[in-house]
Enzyme design. Structure first.
Site, PDB file in Angstrom:
ATOM      1  CD  GLU A 439     -18.586 -46.955 -27.207  1.00  0.00           C
ATOM      2  OE1 GLU A 439     -18.045 -47.790 -26.484  1.00  0.00           O
ATOM      3  OE2 GLU A 439     -18.927 -45.825 -26.811  1.00  0.00           O
ATOM      4  CG  ASP A 513     -21.327 -46.461 -24.051  1.00  0.00           C
ATOM      5  OD1 ASP A 513     -20.885 -47.619 -24.009  1.00  0.00           O
ATOM      6  OD2 ASP A 513     -22.420 -46.150 -24.592  1.00  0.00           O
ATOM      7  CG  ASP A 515     -17.814 -45.856 -20.723  1.00  0.00           C
ATOM      8  OD1 ASP A 515     -17.419 -45.322 -21.800  1.00  0.00           O
ATOM      9  OD2 ASP A 515     -18.284 -47.005 -20.675  1.00  0.00           O
ATOM     10  CG  ASP A 517     -13.567 -48.522 -22.968  1.00  0.00           C
ATOM     11  OD1 ASP A 517     -12.376 -48.166 -22.780  1.00  0.00           O
ATOM     12  OD2 ASP A 517     -13.952 -49.706 -22.965  1.00  0.00           O
TER      13      ASP A 517
END
Ligand code: 0RA
Length: 652
Positions: A439, A513, A515, A517
């Site tokens: 990403e 990541d 998280d 997102d």
């Protein structure tokens, strides 16, 4: 002074009258025979032959001879009753002369046999007379032989009658086309005429047509005229058999229909062939080949589609949920001749080769439908073979449509070479190669530096990729991120033709990541694989990288923690509140390349989750709920499954 008037000047009052009657024909020949080119020239022969064919259809004539003379003339003779020669009391002219010199006079002599008179323009023999340098007519009937000559439509003398002891009857019309009329010359083409005469013989089964080219005799060493005989007792059935000569029929019988309704005669012959993929349906109306189709052909196509679909359902060859077989599926491999005889034909279009009579559509549908259904009821073996072929055609058409799409899309895809942002590995062996889909560009940068470039490739994607669940195919293929995925990985076309050997890496690692997102992006990428190429998931090629969330350092030692539980365990193992530091990685981009290698990419130390489809249907359902258009089920799903919605743990 017009050409016609010049000619007429040589004759008396009666001739002038005749000429004036035929003058429009010489002035505007195109109006009567279409063109003054080769087509119009040959039309003269057809016009004369049609008269004899009509006599044959009336049941009074069995043989028609067509001779091409060395002098450029054509002769058509038949063994019919002979054109009547009796003199009309009022006009003082013979019936024969009237037929030859009065436009559209032919029909006036019509008995039963003339109800479906052919003739493309129904113009009659007087048009041939008007457009010929000369015409000679000989009629044998009632023990006499009658003779009359015409030049450019004008009678040369009156009808000469002599006793005839031959016992024969019939009409012979010889003519030489007028070179002043026919711009393209007056030489008849053998093949054009033989083709049409053969066709007429097929269309009028049992009528013998002899075609003799005496021009050949002069040229050939043997001195013999070229002669062919066309006689087909089986009529259009034989025509179909002839057209299928080199093909492999699907069923032995030729399906044949011959009936009449409201004065319209319908004759059809049909046979399907195994190895043929197109259809050949020849349509005729009043012996005229209707190249542009028309209502009779429409009726045939409609009834074929309806009847065969009815049988398909009835015989359980087509399930309720399956669509109807299309007309072209049903007609695949079909050879058919449809010949209708209509009392007052209307021919449409530029070349007048399209039948316009609207009543004919329903009549053909009706009559062919009845006969075809009855035949098929009694021949279940035949209908099953035809249906099988039509279903194959249906499936092939579907496959072809998809293949066309595929080619169209492939060209889009293959035009783009490997994506520019792909940092490929040096190995060309997919079995040992891995690709990290990461990403963002910054994470991509770390991964590129940290990787083992020998077998690890990096493909950075920018932000959130397209949600393909909500996007139509055209947009999917245009999207640069998706294009990069497709070409970078060596995927085929959406949903099909998964070609393992084209796959460039056997481990496809999604590295986002740790998280929310990142989880979302991961889901989007997974959705892409799931929708685009499910086989990737089923084959176990897709992995999820597990980057650490924390780095705990204590003195010279450090530990990476991959989730909160991990961190708690690590810290619990330390002696009371010991000297350590905790680093929380906000994103992959924050990691040093070496850190990324150690924690996430090094096959010796990393943790990866292989994405497996335990239950494809369930996964599909979840994807649909999570990624689809409908908001309500998504909210409902999230509410009931919120505890499990840790995407990092989602085993699809
Ligand atoms: C009108 C009436 C009859 C025959 C024909 C026309 C006729 C026309 C042509 C043109 C070429 N060949 C033809 N043969 C016949 C019937 C007359 C009768 O009743 O005998």
């Amino acid at each position: 002074m017009s050409e016609a008037n010049k000619v007429s000047a040589a004759y008396g009052a009666e001739q002038i009258q005749v000429l004036e009657g035929l003058e429009p024909v010489r002035k505007r020949p195109g109006m009567y025979i279409g063109t003054t080119g080769p087509r119009g020239l040959h039309h003269l022969v057809y016009e004369v032959v049609d008269n004899s064919v009509d006599e044959a259809l009336a049941g009074h004539c069995s043989e028609i001879l067509v001779h091409l003379g060395e002098d450029g003339s054509a002769t058509v003779s038949d063994n019919g009753r002979g054109i009547p020669t009796d003199v009309h009391s009022r006009t003082g002219k013979s019936a024969l002369e009237t037929v030859m010199t009065v436009l559209h006079a032919g029909g006036k002599f019509g008995s039963g046999g003339y109800k479906v008179s052919g003739g493309l323009h129904g113009v009659g023999i007087s048009v041939v007379n008007a457009l010929s340098e000369w015409v000679e007519v000989e009629v044998r009937r009632q023990g006499q032989v009658h003779h009359q000559r015409f030049e450019r439509g004008v009678p040369i003398g009156s009808l000469v009658s002599e006793p005839d002891s031959s016992g024969r009857t019939g009409t012979t019309v010889s003519f030489k086309p007028d070179i002043e009329i026919f711009s393209g010359g007056i030489a008849f083409d053998y093949h054009t005429l033989s083709g049409r005469l053969r066709e007429l013989a097929y269309l009028n089964g049992g009528v013998k047509i002899v075609f003799r080219d005496e021009r050949e005799a002069a040229r050939s060493p043997s001195g013999e005229a070229h002669e062919e005989i066309y006689l087909y007792e089986g009529g259009i059935k034989e025509y179909v058999a002839y057209m299928n000569t080199d093909k492999d029929p699907l069923h032995p019988d030729i399906i044949y229909v011959n009936s009449e309704k409201d004065g319209v005669q319908v004759e059809a012959a049909l046979q399907w062939c195994v190895d043929a993929y197109s259809d050949s349906i020849l349509g005729f109306a009043n012996n005229i080949r209707t190249v542009d189709g028309g209502t009779h052909i429409e009726g045939l196509k409609t009834v074929l589609t309806r009847t065969l679909n009815t049988f398909a359902r009835k015989r359980g060859k087509r399930k309720e949920a399956e669509g109807n077989l299309a007309g072209e599926n049903i007609r695949e491999g079909l050879t058919a001749v449809l010949s209708v005889k209509v009392p007052e034909p209307e021919f449409e279009g530029q070349t007048k080769t399209k039948l316009g009579n609207t009543e004919v559509r329903g009549i053909v549908d009706n009559l062919v439908g009845e006969a075809l259904s009855e035949y098929l009821e009694f021949n279940p073996g035949v209908i099953d073979l035809i249906l099988e072929k039509a279903i194959q055609a249906f499936n092939a058409a579907e496959a072809a449509r998809r293949a066309r799409e595929l080619v169209r899309r492939k060209s889009v895809l293959e035009s783009s070479t490997l994506p520019g942002k792909l940092a490929d590995c040096s190995s060309r062996d997919p079995r040992e190669s891995e690709i990290y889909i990461v990403e963002g560009d910054s994470a991509g940068g770390s991964a590129k530096q940290g990787r083992d470039r020998r077998f690890q490739a990096i493909l950075p994607l920018r932000g959130k990729i397209l949600n393909i669940e909500k996007t139509d195919d055209a947009k999917i293929y245009k999207n640069t991120e998706i294009q990069a995925l497709i070409t970078g990985l060596g995927l085929g076309i959406k949903g099909e033709d998964f070609n393992e050997s084209a796959l460039r890496y056997h481990r496809i690692v999604i590295m986002t990541d740790a998280d929310v997102d990142g989880a979302h992006i991961r889901t989007l990428i997974l959705t892409f694989f799931f929708r685009y190429q499910r086989m990737l998931l089923e084959g176990g090629y897709i992995y999820i990288a597990c980057p650490p969330l924390y780095k705990v350092e204590r003195g010279k030692n450090h530990t990476y923690c991959y989730n909160e539980q991990d961190l708690k365990k690590t810290l619990d193992a330390f002696p009371e509140k010991a000297n350590y530091t905790i680093q929380r990685f906000k994103g992959l981009g924050e990691m040093m390349p070496k850190q990324l290698w150690e924690t996430t990419m090094d096959p010796e130390t990393r943790t990866m989750k292989r994405v497996e489809i335990e239950d494809a249907a369930e996964a599909d359902r979840i994807f649909t709920i999570l990624m689809g258009d409908k908001v309500a089920p998504r909210r409902e799903f999230i509410e009931t499954h919120s505890a499990e919605l840790d995407f990092a743990q989602l085993d699809i």
